[in-house]
Design an enzyme around this catalytic site. Sequence first.
Site, PDB file in Angstrom:
ATOM      1  CB  THR A  70      -0.936   0.022   1.218  1.00  0.00           C
ATOM      2  OG1 THR A  70      -0.171  -0.245   2.407  1.00  0.00           O
ATOM      3  CG2 THR A  70      -2.014  -1.038   1.083  1.00  0.00           C
ATOM      4  CG  HIS A 123       4.283   1.529   9.817  1.00  0.00           C
ATOM      5  ND1 HIS A 123       3.996   0.747  10.919  1.00  0.00           N
ATOM      6  CD2 HIS A 123       3.189   1.475   9.026  1.00  0.00           C
ATOM      7  CE1 HIS A 123       2.785   0.243  10.808  1.00  0.00           C
ATOM      8  NE2 HIS A 123       2.264   0.661   9.665  1.00  0.00           N
ATOM      9  CG  HIS A 153       4.809  -3.317   8.645  1.00  0.00           C
ATOM     10  ND1 HIS A 153       4.659  -2.009   8.240  1.00  0.00           N
ATOM     11  CD2 HIS A 153       3.669  -3.955   8.260  1.00  0.00           C
ATOM     12  CE1 HIS A 153       3.492  -1.855   7.635  1.00  0.00           C
ATOM     13  NE2 HIS A 153       2.874  -3.019   7.632  1.00  0.00           N
ATOM     14  CE  LYS A 185      -5.608   0.367   7.838  1.00  0.00           C
ATOM     15  NZ  LYS A 185      -4.731   1.444   8.309  1.00  0.00           N
ATOM     16  NE  ARG A 235      -5.679  -1.673   3.844  1.00  0.00           N
ATOM     17  CZ  ARG A 235      -4.710  -1.303   4.678  1.00  0.00           C
ATOM     18  NH1 ARG A 235      -3.989  -0.237   4.394  1.00  0.00           N
ATOM     19  NH2 ARG A 235      -4.479  -2.007   5.777  1.00  0.00           N
ATOM     20  CD  GLN A 252      -4.485 -12.903   5.833  1.00  0.00           C
ATOM     21  OE1 GLN A 252      -5.042 -11.818   5.742  1.00  0.00           O
ATOM     22  NE2 GLN A 252      -3.827 -13.281   6.912  1.00  0.00           N
ATOM     23  CG  ASP A 306      -3.743  -7.144  13.371  1.00  0.00           C
ATOM     24  OD1 ASP A 306      -2.728  -7.882  13.368  1.00  0.00           O
ATOM     25  OD2 ASP A 306      -3.857  -6.159  12.617  1.00  0.00           O
ATOM     26  CE  LYS A 340      -1.599   0.516  15.728  1.00  0.00           C
ATOM     27  NZ  LYS A 340      -2.633   0.612  14.693  1.00  0.00           N
ATOM     28  CE  LYS A 387      -0.374   4.648  13.945  1.00  0.00           C
ATOM     29  NZ  LYS A 387      -0.510   4.970  12.525  1.00  0.00           N
ATOM     30  CB  THR A 388       5.913  10.033  16.613  1.00  0.00           C
ATOM     31  OG1 THR A 388       5.967  10.375  15.213  1.00  0.00           O
ATOM     32  CG2 THR A 388       6.683   8.748  16.841  1.00  0.00           C
TER      33      THR A 388
END
Length: 417
Positions: free
Chosen positions: A45, A50, A53, A87, A91, A180, A201, A236, A239-240
Amino acid sequence: MTAFKSDLMHVLSERGFIHQCSDPEGLDALALRAPVVTYVGYDCTGPSLHVGHLLSIMMLRWLQKTGHKPITLMGGGTTRVGDPSGKDETRKLLTYDEIDANKQSLRETFARFLEFGEGSTAATMVDNAEWLAPLNYIDFLRDVGRHFSVNRMLAMDSVKLRLEREHELSFLEFNYMILQAYDFVELSRRYGCLLQMGGSDQWGNIVNGIELGRRMDRPQLYALTCPLITTASGAKMGKTAQGAVWLKADMRSPYEYWQFWRNTEDGDVGRFLKLFTELPLDEIGRLARLEGAEINEAKKVLATEATALLHGRAAAEEAAEAARRTFEEGTVAEALPTVAIPAAELAAGLAVTALVVRAGLATSNGEVRRAVANNAISVNDVRVSDPAHVFSTADLIADGVLKLSFGRKKHVLVRPE
């Protein structure tokens, strides 16, 4: 803690990677007998993964180091559909060219952590478009779709949460879990893959693949998930205020990446050293026991070791030295992130509020004004007391830059262009 006999399960367990496993004893026995072909799936995507992962990538790295074969499955096919997990919105659908460009970009990151090539344990990159793109829809529904219960699919978290929030779920996305599951079956057929790993998840989707394999007469398949990481304060992971912590150097510099790990909360240092570095556990134990100001030394070790895995030892040590010089000596370090501003604009003069916002250290003039009132803004290591103060090219220092600081940990060089 289960006393595993295989190196694979022992290492994953003692370093904190295992959250769920479909058959721990069976997988442990399998890993003792022969190399286990294992995959983790990644959709294409964007051009970079990030830090969220990174846990699954480290699992693949340890898997390979303990004598097993990793597959990085690229979702060239499933990215055309979009995973609804976690989500609230559909997407954006990408073009095939965009997906291919992202796939090539992601391979560079995997190559930092895994050894690709030939051999029984060499990593392989596979694209599920290989079998999904040519599918005959009617045959697929007959051969695969008949094994799925709509009742059970509606109960899956990825679907149920979207419906409970009354957010639209397209029929295209609804099919994602079937695709999947089918990936697992195809990888079993084509590559002898018996294990799928991923974040917790994905547990339901992975178990679907095991069930589909059983119904389609495949060998016993296995599932193993890692925990979804939150920080000691409940935030989380990754995340910044500046957004996602990307793994590509042109999207987040080695210095900024080093700083992300350096800013780890005290309560997370030991856990993150286990998960995101390869330091021996006894050394990690020693570092995790440090207290007070000494814990900062452990954070520096975490930052340097994690950065070395992604960007190389030289870049990690350069980032560490840049931080030391910046914080301890107050000097301008070349490794600091740089923001370019048109020379004419800087020559005309910019108020410190606009300058700090343009540099990405704050999101609004009001935030800068509050920071100035709290003595948190410095230009060229000098505190700014007036939010209306104007800076220009006359204020440039060594190498023709302005050094902006927001607090003690956020620094940027502004360079006219």
